[in-house]
Design an enzyme around this catalytic site. Structure first.
Site, PDB file in Angstrom:
ATOM      1  N   CYS A  33       1.218  -3.379   3.553  1.00 42.00           N
ATOM      2  CA  CYS A  33       0.716  -2.125   4.133  1.00 42.00           C
ATOM      3  C   CYS A  33       0.070  -1.248   3.061  1.00 42.00           C
ATOM      4  CB  CYS A  33       1.885  -1.407   4.807  1.00 42.00           C
ATOM      5  SG  CYS A  33       1.559   0.283   5.299  1.00 42.00           S
ATOM      6  N   CYS A  36       1.274   2.408   2.980  1.00 44.54           N
ATOM      7  CA  CYS A  36       2.644   2.451   2.440  1.00 44.54           C
ATOM      8  C   CYS A  36       2.602   2.500   0.920  1.00 44.54           C
ATOM      9  CB  CYS A  36       3.436   1.223   2.887  1.00 44.54           C
ATOM     10  SG  CYS A  36       3.659   1.070   4.661  1.00 44.54           S
TER      11      CYS A  36
END
Length: 108
Positions: A33, A36
């Site tokens: 991600c 993230c």
């Protein structure tokens, strides 16, 4: 990582989060991600600057599907602040540090 950052998993979630005496901001994330990875250093800064007031918990959703489902995490990053064992704030998506702090400050 600071001492106020912990790894959270399906097996230790109740002990690390629900039973925590300190508010804990759980970062539901995954290795693949991009957003993230963008907020990870921000969370480390918050952990260091607010040591003793809030703990940052990191929960990898790929490895801990049960907890991600339990809290209906549909997209990542999702941050959930738990205080006294209860979810108080849910933040979805990468956000600047100031925005994160504005949302969690009332609870820490």
């Amino acid at each position: 990582m600071s001492g106020s950052t912990v790894t959270v998993s399906d097996s230790n979630f109740n002990e690390a989060v629900i039973a925590s005496d300190t508010p804990i901001l759980v970062d539901f994330w995954a290795e693949w991600c991009g957003p993230c990875k963008m907020i990870s250093p921000i969370l480390d800064e918050i952990a260091a600057e607010h040591d003793g007031k809030v703990v940052i918990g990191k929960l990898n959703v790929d490895d801990n599907i049960e907890t991600a489902r339990r809290f209906e995490v549909m997209s990542i990053p999702t941050l959930i602040l738990f205080k006294d064992g209860e979810p108080k704030v849910r933040i979805v998506g990468a956000q600047p540090k100031s925005s994160l702090l504005n949302k969690i400050d009332p609870f820490i």
